[in-house]
Design an enzyme around this catalytic site. Structure first.
Site, PDB file in Angstrom:
ATOM      1  N   PRO A  12     -62.865  32.299 -12.212  1.00  0.00           N
ATOM      2  CA  PRO A  12     -62.252  31.319 -13.096  1.00  0.00           C
ATOM      3  C   PRO A  12     -61.004  30.657 -12.539  1.00  0.00           C
ATOM      4  O   PRO A  12     -60.166  31.329 -11.923  1.00  0.00           O
ATOM      5  CB  PRO A  12     -61.877  32.131 -14.343  1.00  0.00           C
ATOM      6  CG  PRO A  12     -62.590  33.405 -14.243  1.00  0.00           C
ATOM      7  CD  PRO A  12     -63.074  33.590 -12.846  1.00  0.00           C
ATOM      8  N   ASN A  13     -60.918  29.373 -12.764  1.00  0.00           N
ATOM      9  CA  ASN A  13     -59.756  28.531 -12.441  1.00  0.00           C
ATOM     10  C   ASN A  13     -59.628  28.185 -10.957  1.00  0.00           C
ATOM     11  O   ASN A  13     -58.812  27.336 -10.599  1.00  0.00           O
ATOM     12  CB  ASN A  13     -58.431  29.153 -12.938  1.00  0.00           C
ATOM     13  CG  ASN A  13     -58.421  29.323 -14.436  1.00  0.00           C
ATOM     14  OD1 ASN A  13     -58.766  28.398 -15.158  1.00  0.00           O
ATOM     15  ND2 ASN A  13     -58.064  30.490 -14.917  1.00  0.00           N
ATOM     16  N   ARG A  20     -53.863  22.918  -9.222  1.00  0.00           N
ATOM     17  CA  ARG A  20     -53.337  24.005 -10.037  1.00  0.00           C
ATOM     18  C   ARG A  20     -52.166  24.713  -9.335  1.00  0.00           C
ATOM     19  O   ARG A  20     -52.341  25.266  -8.260  1.00  0.00           O
ATOM     20  CB  ARG A  20     -54.478  25.008 -10.229  1.00  0.00           C
ATOM     21  CG  ARG A  20     -54.088  26.286 -10.880  1.00  0.00           C
ATOM     22  CD  ARG A  20     -55.189  27.334 -10.701  1.00  0.00           C
ATOM     23  NE  ARG A  20     -54.813  28.540 -11.406  1.00  0.00           N
ATOM     24  CZ  ARG A  20     -55.294  29.733 -11.127  1.00  0.00           C
ATOM     25  NH1 ARG A  20     -56.188  29.882 -10.177  1.00  0.00           N
ATOM     26  NH2 ARG A  20     -54.888  30.774 -11.804  1.00  0.00           N
ATOM     27  N   TYR A  25     -50.529  28.461  -5.199  1.00  0.00           N
ATOM     28  CA  TYR A  25     -51.869  28.561  -4.607  1.00  0.00           C
ATOM     29  C   TYR A  25     -52.125  27.570  -3.470  1.00  0.00           C
ATOM     30  O   TYR A  25     -53.201  27.592  -2.881  1.00  0.00           O
ATOM     31  CB  TYR A  25     -52.923  28.388  -5.703  1.00  0.00           C
ATOM     32  CG  TYR A  25     -52.815  29.456  -6.772  1.00  0.00           C
ATOM     33  CD1 TYR A  25     -52.997  30.803  -6.444  1.00  0.00           C
ATOM     34  CD2 TYR A  25     -52.497  29.137  -8.089  1.00  0.00           C
ATOM     35  CE1 TYR A  25     -52.877  31.800  -7.405  1.00  0.00           C
ATOM     36  CE2 TYR A  25     -52.387  30.126  -9.065  1.00  0.00           C
ATOM     37  CZ  TYR A  25     -52.573  31.440  -8.713  1.00  0.00           C
ATOM     38  OH  TYR A  25     -52.461  32.430  -9.655  1.00  0.00           O
ATOM     39  N   ASN A  76     -62.881  36.166  -4.605  1.00  0.00           N
ATOM     40  CA  ASN A  76     -61.623  35.940  -5.307  1.00  0.00           C
ATOM     41  C   ASN A  76     -61.995  35.826  -6.780  1.00  0.00           C
ATOM     42  O   ASN A  76     -62.508  34.802  -7.228  1.00  0.00           O
ATOM     43  CB  ASN A  76     -60.917  34.671  -4.815  1.00  0.00           C
ATOM     44  CG  ASN A  76     -59.536  34.533  -5.462  1.00  0.00           C
ATOM     45  OD1 ASN A  76     -59.225  35.219  -6.441  1.00  0.00           O
ATOM     46  ND2 ASN A  76     -58.713  33.652  -4.922  1.00  0.00           N
ATOM     47  N   ALA A  79     -58.373  35.696 -12.432  1.00  0.00           N
ATOM     48  CA  ALA A  79     -57.799  36.581 -13.445  1.00  0.00           C
ATOM     49  C   ALA A  79     -58.717  37.751 -13.819  1.00  0.00           C
ATOM     50  O   ALA A  79     -58.242  38.797 -14.297  1.00  0.00           O
ATOM     51  CB  ALA A  79     -57.448  35.772 -14.688  1.00  0.00           C
ATOM     52  N   ASP A  89     -67.922  47.143 -12.646  1.00  0.00           N
ATOM     53  CA  ASP A  89     -69.177  47.908 -12.713  1.00  0.00           C
ATOM     54  C   ASP A  89     -70.281  47.226 -11.908  1.00  0.00           C
ATOM     55  O   ASP A  89     -71.106  47.904 -11.274  1.00  0.00           O
ATOM     56  CB  ASP A  89     -69.626  48.077 -14.168  1.00  0.00           C
ATOM     57  CG  ASP A  89     -68.770  49.089 -14.928  1.00  0.00           C
ATOM     58  OD1 ASP A  89     -67.969  49.793 -14.284  1.00  0.00           O
ATOM     59  OD2 ASP A  89     -68.899  49.161 -16.162  1.00  0.00           O
ATOM     60  N   GLU A 100     -62.281  41.970  -1.538  1.00  0.00           N
ATOM     61  CA  GLU A 100     -61.455  41.292  -2.551  1.00  0.00           C
ATOM     62  C   GLU A 100     -60.394  40.451  -1.853  1.00  0.00           C
ATOM     63  O   GLU A 100     -59.671  40.965  -0.996  1.00  0.00           O
ATOM     64  CB  GLU A 100     -60.786  42.370  -3.430  1.00  0.00           C
ATOM     65  CG  GLU A 100     -59.818  41.818  -4.449  1.00  0.00           C
ATOM     66  CD  GLU A 100     -59.123  42.921  -5.260  1.00  0.00           C
ATOM     67  OE1 GLU A 100     -59.527  44.108  -5.177  1.00  0.00           O
ATOM     68  OE2 GLU A 100     -58.160  42.589  -5.970  1.00  0.00           O
ATOM     69  N   HIS A 102     -57.216  37.383  -2.355  1.00  0.00           N
ATOM     70  CA  HIS A 102     -56.335  36.586  -3.217  1.00  0.00           C
ATOM     71  C   HIS A 102     -55.466  35.703  -2.357  1.00  0.00           C
ATOM     72  O   HIS A 102     -54.987  36.133  -1.299  1.00  0.00           O
ATOM     73  CB  HIS A 102     -55.427  37.486  -4.065  1.00  0.00           C
ATOM     74  CG  HIS A 102     -56.185  38.409  -4.950  1.00  0.00           C
ATOM     75  ND1 HIS A 102     -56.795  37.991  -6.106  1.00  0.00           N
ATOM     76  CD2 HIS A 102     -56.479  39.726  -4.812  1.00  0.00           C
ATOM     77  CE1 HIS A 102     -57.425  39.021  -6.656  1.00  0.00           C
ATOM     78  NE2 HIS A 102     -57.258  40.082  -5.891  1.00  0.00           N
ATOM     79  N   LEU A 103     -55.250  34.487  -2.817  1.00  0.00           N
ATOM     80  CA  LEU A 103     -54.331  33.581  -2.126  1.00  0.00           C
ATOM     81  C   LEU A 103     -52.902  34.108  -2.215  1.00  0.00           C
ATOM     82  O   LEU A 103     -52.185  34.177  -1.224  1.00  0.00           O
ATOM     83  CB  LEU A 103     -54.410  32.187  -2.770  1.00  0.00           C
ATOM     84  CG  LEU A 103     -55.739  31.456  -2.557  1.00  0.00           C
ATOM     85  CD1 LEU A 103     -55.996  30.474  -3.687  1.00  0.00           C
ATOM     86  CD2 LEU A 103     -55.742  30.735  -1.218  1.00  0.00           C
ATOM     87  N   ARG A 109     -46.094  39.697  -7.941  1.00  0.00           N
ATOM     88  CA  ARG A 109     -46.055  38.720  -9.035  1.00  0.00           C
ATOM     89  C   ARG A 109     -45.829  39.434 -10.374  1.00  0.00           C
ATOM     90  O   ARG A 109     -45.262  40.516 -10.407  1.00  0.00           O
ATOM     91  CB  ARG A 109     -47.346  37.884  -9.013  1.00  0.00           C
ATOM     92  CG  ARG A 109     -47.471  37.082  -7.708  1.00  0.00           C
ATOM     93  CD  ARG A 109     -48.627  36.121  -7.747  1.00  0.00           C
ATOM     94  NE  ARG A 109     -48.483  35.164  -8.843  1.00  0.00           N
ATOM     95  CZ  ARG A 109     -49.489  34.425  -9.303  1.00  0.00           C
ATOM     96  NH1 ARG A 109     -50.689  34.512  -8.746  1.00  0.00           N
ATOM     97  NH2 ARG A 109     -49.292  33.587 -10.303  1.00  0.00           N
TER      98      ARG A 109
HETATM   99  C1  DQA Z   1     -55.548  34.874  -7.673  1.00  0.00           C
HETATM  100  C2  DQA Z   1     -54.486  35.720  -8.373  1.00  0.00           C
HETATM  101  C3  DQA Z   1     -54.858  35.961  -9.828  1.00  0.00           C
HETATM  102  O1  DQA Z   1     -53.853  36.721 -10.465  1.00  0.00           O
HETATM  103  C4  DQA Z   1     -55.006  34.646 -10.556  1.00  0.00           C
HETATM  104  O2  DQA Z   1     -55.435  34.874 -11.877  1.00  0.00           O
HETATM  105  C5  DQA Z   1     -55.884  33.685  -9.859  1.00  0.00           C
HETATM  106  C6  DQA Z   1     -55.809  33.574  -8.410  1.00  0.00           C
HETATM  107  C7  DQA Z   1     -55.125  34.497  -6.223  1.00  0.00           C
HETATM  108  O3  DQA Z   1     -55.978  34.050  -5.481  1.00  0.00           O
HETATM  109  O4  DQA Z   1     -53.955  34.635  -5.880  1.00  0.00           O
HETATM  110  O5  DQA Z   1     -56.627  32.937 -10.480  1.00  0.00           O
HETATM  111  O6  DQA Z   1     -56.750  35.621  -7.583  1.00  0.00           O
END
Ligand code: DQA
Length: 148
Positions: A12-13, A20, A25, A76, A79, A89, A100, A102-103, A109
């Site tokens: 998501p997002n 954004r 990011y 990624n 949230a 799961d 996993e 993350h940017l 944070r």
């Molecule tokens: C994220 C970090 C998460 O906390 C956040 O909700 C994101 C992006 C990152 O790539 O830093 O959507 O996964």
């Protein structure tokens, strides 16, 4: 030896990258990040999947597990990372290695982001290197399959 193949999954997002919160990011869109991976790793076959929906990510994981043909997944989860027991799961239920990414550095944070419910069931975690997190993740999968 067959070609290493990586499915890059974004939750998501992440479709909003570029617009954004660029101070967190970065300026690049998801499409630019994806194209950057293809350019940087011509030896890897990439697939790309993004969804705003938790269930769609689960279904994609099961689909690739059942069909086979993927060396690993770069995920990624946005949230969902912080609360989705369903995603955790699903990762547990598949054999394909999931890295996993993350940017941002989620451990530097807000308190609620410092917990990942998926890390324990992922092969490894890369967090905080911006776009480079995806590239490091691709290298990690090459390493896992013995091609780095
Ligand atoms: C994220 C970090 C998460 O906390 C956040 O909700 C994101 C992006 C990152 O790539 O830093 O959507 O996964």
């Amino acid at each position: 030896m067959s070609r290493t193949s990586i499915l890059v999954m974004n939750g998501p997002n992440l479709s909003r990258l570029g617009k954004r919160e660029p101070e967190i990011y970065g300026q690049r869109t998801l499409e630019e990040i994806n194209n950057g991976l293809v350019d940087a790793f011509p030896e890897i076959r990439f697939g790309f999947f993004q969804s705003e929906h938790e269930g769609a990510l689960l279904e994609k994981l099961f689909e690739i597990e059942d069909k086979g043909g993927w060396s690993g997944v770069l995920l990624n989860a946005g949230a969902l990372t912080h609360y989705s027991v369903a995603l955790r799961d699903a990762i547990s239920a598949v054999k394909v290695p999931v890295v996993e990414v993350h940017l941002s550095n989620i451990y530097a944070r807000e308190e609620f982001r410092r917990k990942s419910v998926i890390s324990e069931v992922c092969t490894g975690v890369i967090s905080g290197f911006g776009v480079e997190s995806y590239h490091l993740g691709a290298r990690a999968i090459l390493g896992l399959v013995g091609k780095a």
